[in-house]
Design a protein around this motif. Structure first.
Motif, PDB file in Angstrom:
ATOM      1  N   LEU A 160       0.971  -1.247  -0.134  1.00 54.54           N
ATOM      2  CA  LEU A 160      -0.313   0.098   0.619  1.00 54.54           C
ATOM      3  C   LEU A 160       0.860   1.043  -0.225  1.00 54.54           C
ATOM      4  CD1 LEU A 160      -3.600   1.503   0.232  1.00 54.54           C
ATOM      5  CD2 LEU A 160      -2.690   1.192   2.677  1.00 54.54           C
ATOM      6  N   ALA A 161       1.735   1.094   0.701  1.00 55.98           N
ATOM      7  CA  ALA A 161       3.151   2.974   0.917  1.00 55.98           C
ATOM      8  C   ALA A 161       3.089   2.856  -0.310  1.00 55.98           C
ATOM      9  CB  ALA A 161       4.419   2.029   1.666  1.00 55.98           C
ATOM     10  N   ALA A 162       4.028   1.475  -1.011  1.00 59.10           N
ATOM     11  CA  ALA A 162       4.412   2.064  -2.535  1.00 59.10           C
ATOM     12  C   ALA A 162       3.869   2.352  -3.850  1.00 59.10           C
ATOM     13  CB  ALA A 162       4.915   1.037  -2.786  1.00 59.10           C
ATOM     14  N   ALA A 163       1.769   1.965  -3.690  1.00 62.79           N
ATOM     15  CA  ALA A 163       0.994   2.345  -3.970  1.00 62.79           C
ATOM     16  C   ALA A 163       0.624   4.192  -4.588  1.00 62.79           C
ATOM     17  CB  ALA A 163      -0.332   1.763  -3.810  1.00 62.79           C
ATOM     18  N   LEU A 164       0.501   4.294  -2.879  1.00 65.80           N
ATOM     19  CA  LEU A 164       0.468   6.079  -2.599  1.00 65.80           C
ATOM     20  C   LEU A 164       2.227   6.467  -2.097  1.00 65.80           C
ATOM     21  CD1 LEU A 164      -2.603   5.169   0.187  1.00 65.80           C
ATOM     22  CD2 LEU A 164      -2.561   6.055  -1.892  1.00 65.80           C
ATOM     23  N   GLU A 165       2.602   5.810  -2.889  1.00 68.95           N
ATOM     24  CA  GLU A 165       4.299   6.526  -2.483  1.00 68.95           C
ATOM     25  C   GLU A 165       4.421   7.605  -1.264  1.00 68.95           C
ATOM     26  OE1 GLU A 165       4.247   9.245  -5.950  1.00 68.95           O
ATOM     27  OE2 GLU A 165       4.088   7.346  -7.083  1.00 68.95           O
ATOM     28  N   ILE A 166       4.003   6.855  -0.387  1.00 64.58           N
ATOM     29  CA  ILE A 166       4.315   6.583   1.112  1.00 64.58           C
ATOM     30  C   ILE A 166       5.442   5.702   1.716  1.00 64.58           C
ATOM     31  CG2 ILE A 166       2.465   7.972   1.767  1.00 64.58           C
ATOM     32  CD1 ILE A 166       1.326   6.322   2.716  1.00 64.58           C
ATOM     33  N   LYS A 167       5.606   6.365   3.118  1.00 70.97           N
ATOM     34  CA  LYS A 167       6.298   5.347   3.588  1.00 70.97           C
ATOM     35  C   LYS A 167       6.088   4.491   4.280  1.00 70.97           C
ATOM     36  CE  LYS A 167      10.258   9.131   5.354  1.00 70.97           C
ATOM     37  NZ  LYS A 167      10.539   9.763   6.437  1.00 70.97           N
ATOM     38  N   PRO A 168       5.736   3.447   4.281  1.00 70.51           N
ATOM     39  CA  PRO A 168       5.701   2.035   5.416  1.00 70.51           C
ATOM     40  C   PRO A 168       5.324   1.905   6.479  1.00 70.51           C
ATOM     41  CG  PRO A 168       7.305   1.442   3.179  1.00 70.51           C
ATOM     42  CD  PRO A 168       7.850   2.328   4.082  1.00 70.51           C
ATOM     43  N   GLY A 169       4.051   1.840   6.899  1.00 67.20           N
ATOM     44  CA  GLY A 169       3.726   1.949   8.537  1.00 67.20           C
ATOM     45  C   GLY A 169       3.021   3.241   8.136  1.00 67.20           C
ATOM     46  N   ALA A 170       3.292   4.425   7.818  1.00 68.89           N
ATOM     47  CA  ALA A 170       2.000   5.628   7.999  1.00 68.89           C
ATOM     48  C   ALA A 170       1.039   5.514   8.080  1.00 68.89           C
ATOM     49  CB  ALA A 170       2.400   6.698   6.684  1.00 68.89           C
ATOM     50  N   PRO A 216      -0.266  10.310  -5.966  1.00 64.81           N
ATOM     51  CA  PRO A 216      -1.668   9.616  -5.248  1.00 64.81           C
ATOM     52  C   PRO A 216      -2.435   9.501  -4.421  1.00 64.81           C
ATOM     53  CG  PRO A 216       0.550   8.025  -5.343  1.00 64.81           C
ATOM     54  CD  PRO A 216       0.903   9.789  -5.288  1.00 64.81           C
ATOM     55  N   ILE A 217      -3.525   9.774  -4.867  1.00 58.47           N
ATOM     56  CA  ILE A 217      -4.503  10.313  -3.952  1.00 58.47           C
ATOM     57  C   ILE A 217      -5.158   9.424  -2.893  1.00 58.47           C
ATOM     58  CG2 ILE A 217      -7.058  11.169  -3.560  1.00 58.47           C
ATOM     59  CD1 ILE A 217      -6.502  12.946  -6.429  1.00 58.47           C
ATOM     60  N   GLU A 218      -5.650   8.368  -4.033  1.00 61.34           N
ATOM     61  CA  GLU A 218      -5.975   6.993  -2.900  1.00 61.34           C
ATOM     62  C   GLU A 218      -5.572   5.474  -3.420  1.00 61.34           C
ATOM     63  OE1 GLU A 218     -10.567   7.481  -3.624  1.00 61.34           O
ATOM     64  OE2 GLU A 218      -9.936   7.908  -5.796  1.00 61.34           O
ATOM     65  N   ARG A 219      -5.916   5.114  -3.280  1.00 55.75           N
ATOM     66  CA  ARG A 219      -6.356   3.185  -4.072  1.00 55.75           C
ATOM     67  C   ARG A 219      -7.071   2.928  -2.893  1.00 55.75           C
ATOM     68  NH1 ARG A 219      -2.478  -2.345  -2.121  1.00 55.75           N
ATOM     69  NH2 ARG A 219      -4.786  -1.909  -0.460  1.00 55.75           N
ATOM     70  N   VAL A 220      -7.886   2.780  -4.482  1.00 54.01           N
ATOM     71  CA  VAL A 220      -9.096   1.964  -4.719  1.00 54.01           C
ATOM     72  C   VAL A 220      -9.334   0.169  -5.050  1.00 54.01           C
ATOM     73  CG1 VAL A 220     -12.188   2.518  -4.522  1.00 54.01           C
ATOM     74  CG2 VAL A 220     -10.348   4.157  -4.637  1.00 54.01           C
ATOM     75  N   ARG A 221      -9.618  -0.597  -3.913  1.00 51.75           N
ATOM     76  CA  ARG A 221      -9.935  -1.574  -4.477  1.00 51.75           C
ATOM     77  C   ARG A 221     -11.358  -1.363  -4.556  1.00 51.75           C
ATOM     78  NH1 ARG A 221     -11.354  -6.782  -2.177  1.00 51.75           N
ATOM     79  NH2 ARG A 221     -10.483  -9.079  -3.308  1.00 51.75           N
ATOM     80  N   SER A 222     -12.103  -2.767  -5.761  1.00 50.54           N
ATOM     81  CA  SER A 222     -13.963  -2.489  -5.596  1.00 50.54           C
ATOM     82  C   SER A 222     -14.245  -4.051  -5.896  1.00 50.54           C
ATOM     83  CB  SER A 222     -14.405  -1.621  -6.385  1.00 50.54           C
ATOM     84  OG  SER A 222     -14.212  -0.196  -6.436  1.00 50.54           O
ATOM     85  N   LEU A 223     -14.507  -4.198  -5.260  1.00 52.01           N
ATOM     86  CA  LEU A 223     -15.217  -5.977  -5.420  1.00 52.01           C
ATOM     87  C   LEU A 223     -16.914  -5.351  -6.904  1.00 52.01           C
ATOM     88  CD1 LEU A 223     -14.418  -8.657  -6.112  1.00 52.01           C
ATOM     89  CD2 LEU A 223     -14.671  -8.873  -4.585  1.00 52.01           C
ATOM     90  N   TYR A 224     -17.728  -6.057  -7.430  1.00 48.68           N
ATOM     91  CA  TYR A 224     -19.001  -6.117  -8.463  1.00 48.68           C
ATOM     92  C   TYR A 224     -19.137  -7.521  -8.800  1.00 48.68           C
ATOM     93  CZ  TYR A 224     -17.628  -0.755  -8.519  1.00 48.68           C
ATOM     94  OH  TYR A 224     -17.147   0.566  -7.960  1.00 48.68           O
ATOM     95  N   ARG A 225     -20.610  -7.539  -8.140  1.00 49.88           N
ATOM     96  CA  ARG A 225     -21.437  -8.463  -8.809  1.00 49.88           C
ATOM     97  C   ARG A 225     -21.505  -8.456 -10.070  1.00 49.88           C
ATOM     98  NH1 ARG A 225     -26.616  -8.598  -5.200  1.00 49.88           N
ATOM     99  NH2 ARG A 225     -27.386 -10.279  -6.649  1.00 49.88           N
ATOM    100  N   GLY A 226     -20.953  -9.749 -10.683  1.00 52.89           N
ATOM    101  CA  GLY A 226     -20.792 -10.117 -11.981  1.00 52.89           C
ATOM    102  C   GLY A 226     -22.206 -10.098 -12.778  1.00 52.89           C
ATOM    103  N   ASP A 227     -23.153 -10.424 -12.021  1.00 52.02           N
ATOM    104  CA  ASP A 227     -24.400 -10.544 -12.114  1.00 52.02           C
ATOM    105  C   ASP A 227     -25.136  -9.541 -12.183  1.00 52.02           C
ATOM    106  OD1 ASP A 227     -24.517 -10.900  -8.952  1.00 52.02           O
ATOM    107  OD2 ASP A 227     -26.105 -11.662  -8.979  1.00 52.02           O
ATOM    108  N   ARG A 228     -24.854  -8.480 -11.855  1.00 47.17           N
ATOM    109  CA  ARG A 228     -25.806  -7.744 -11.774  1.00 47.17           C
ATOM    110  C   ARG A 228     -25.150  -5.888 -12.539  1.00 47.17           C
ATOM    111  NH1 ARG A 228     -29.495  -8.262 -12.301  1.00 47.17           N
ATOM    112  NH2 ARG A 228     -30.488  -5.966 -11.595  1.00 47.17           N
ATOM    113  N   ILE A 229     -23.854  -5.866 -12.416  1.00 45.76           N
ATOM    114  CA  ILE A 229     -22.890  -4.662 -12.822  1.00 45.76           C
ATOM    115  C   ILE A 229     -22.388  -4.741 -13.898  1.00 45.76           C
ATOM    116  CG2 ILE A 229     -21.607  -4.631 -11.167  1.00 45.76           C
ATOM    117  CD1 ILE A 229     -22.427  -1.243 -11.230  1.00 45.76           C
ATOM    118  N   GLY A 230     -22.206  -3.846 -14.565  1.00 48.27           N
ATOM    119  CA  GLY A 230     -21.085  -4.442 -15.955  1.00 48.27           C
ATOM    120  C   GLY A 230     -20.740  -2.806 -16.433  1.00 48.27           C
TER     121      GLY A 230
END
Length: 248
Positions: free
Chosen positions: A120-130, A225-239
């Protein structure tokens, strides 16, 4: 049992699996029944089409996965609402859904500060543990859960975020209007995945159904970087759909 005349999905050798022929015939019935109508029991469909119940079951299972049918334990199988097609953009989830005539809402699962691990730190370009702000919310459309969103933001940059934000409201709108954040670009990856038992429970879905996993890093005009987002969507209800233009 007559085989549908159209060749969509039919191998070139012309031999059609029985379940696929039944699936095509059920699709024809779905069009006549309309949304919310109950499908006849498997036993009746098997008799009607002259096939084994296992063949009907396989056809129905695929239609559930595709979002054409909805199975409710103890109640039966029903014609599902059409999938919600969401545009891929940096616009607010709230605004996008309302523009399509749906009522958005969110169920807050987590709103806290946690230390960033190495990834996560690498993705947001911050120090580990921040410290990072972590928001986990179930996304709903017209009261139906369609996605599970996990957002991480640098706490040093947004120290008052949890104090002023209504976590059930629009994060993008709050950050734009109250914190002056400008969203410039994002990198987004889409994969297929299966939900964990916890995720399936939150989304009220079968863990065996395929999901759409979206991973996004959003950046401001300076490239930070502002944010890292992980989104899991129902494949039967949204495209999702994207508007593409050719390079000139």
């Amino acid at each position: 049992m007559s085989v549908p005349s159209h060749r969509s999905g039919i191998p070139d050798h012309g031999r059609v699996p029985k379940y696929y022929a039944v699936k095509a015939l059920i699709l024809g019935e779905i069009a006549e029944l309309g949304v919310g109508a109950s499908l006849p029991p498997e036993r009746d469909l098997a008799t009607h089409y002259g096939v084994a119940r296992s063949t009907v079951r396989q056809a129905i299972s695929e239609l559930v996965i595709e979002g054409r049918l909805a199975a409710q334990r103890g109640r039966g199988t029903f014609v599902a609402e059409p999938k919600l097609i969401h545009p891929l953009s940096l616009a607010s989830y709230t605004e996008s859904l309302r523009a399509m005539g749906h009522e958005p809402s969110r169920l807050v699962i987590t709103a806290e500060e946690v230390p960033a691990d190495d990834e996560l730190a690498a993705a947001l370009e911050i120090k580990p543990g921040a410290p990072v702000v972590h928001l986990e919310r179930v996304l709903r459309a017209d009261g139906e859960p369609i996605g599970l969103e996990s957002t991480h933001l640098p706490a040093e940059r947004f120290p008052t975020l949890l104090d002023g934000l209504d976590p059930s409201g629009s994060l993008y709108r709050y950050m734009q209007d109250e914190l002056g954040v400008v969203w410039a670009e994002a990198t987004e990856r889409i994969e297929t995945a299966l939900a964990s038992p916890r995720e399936a429970l939150l989304l009220q879905t079968n863990p065996a159904l395929p999901m759409l996993l979206m991973l996004r890093i959003s950046r401001d005009p300076s490239g930070t970087p502002i944010e890292r987002v992980r989104s899991l969507y129902r494949g039967d209800r949204i495209g999702f759909e994207a508007h593409l233009t050719a390079k000139r």
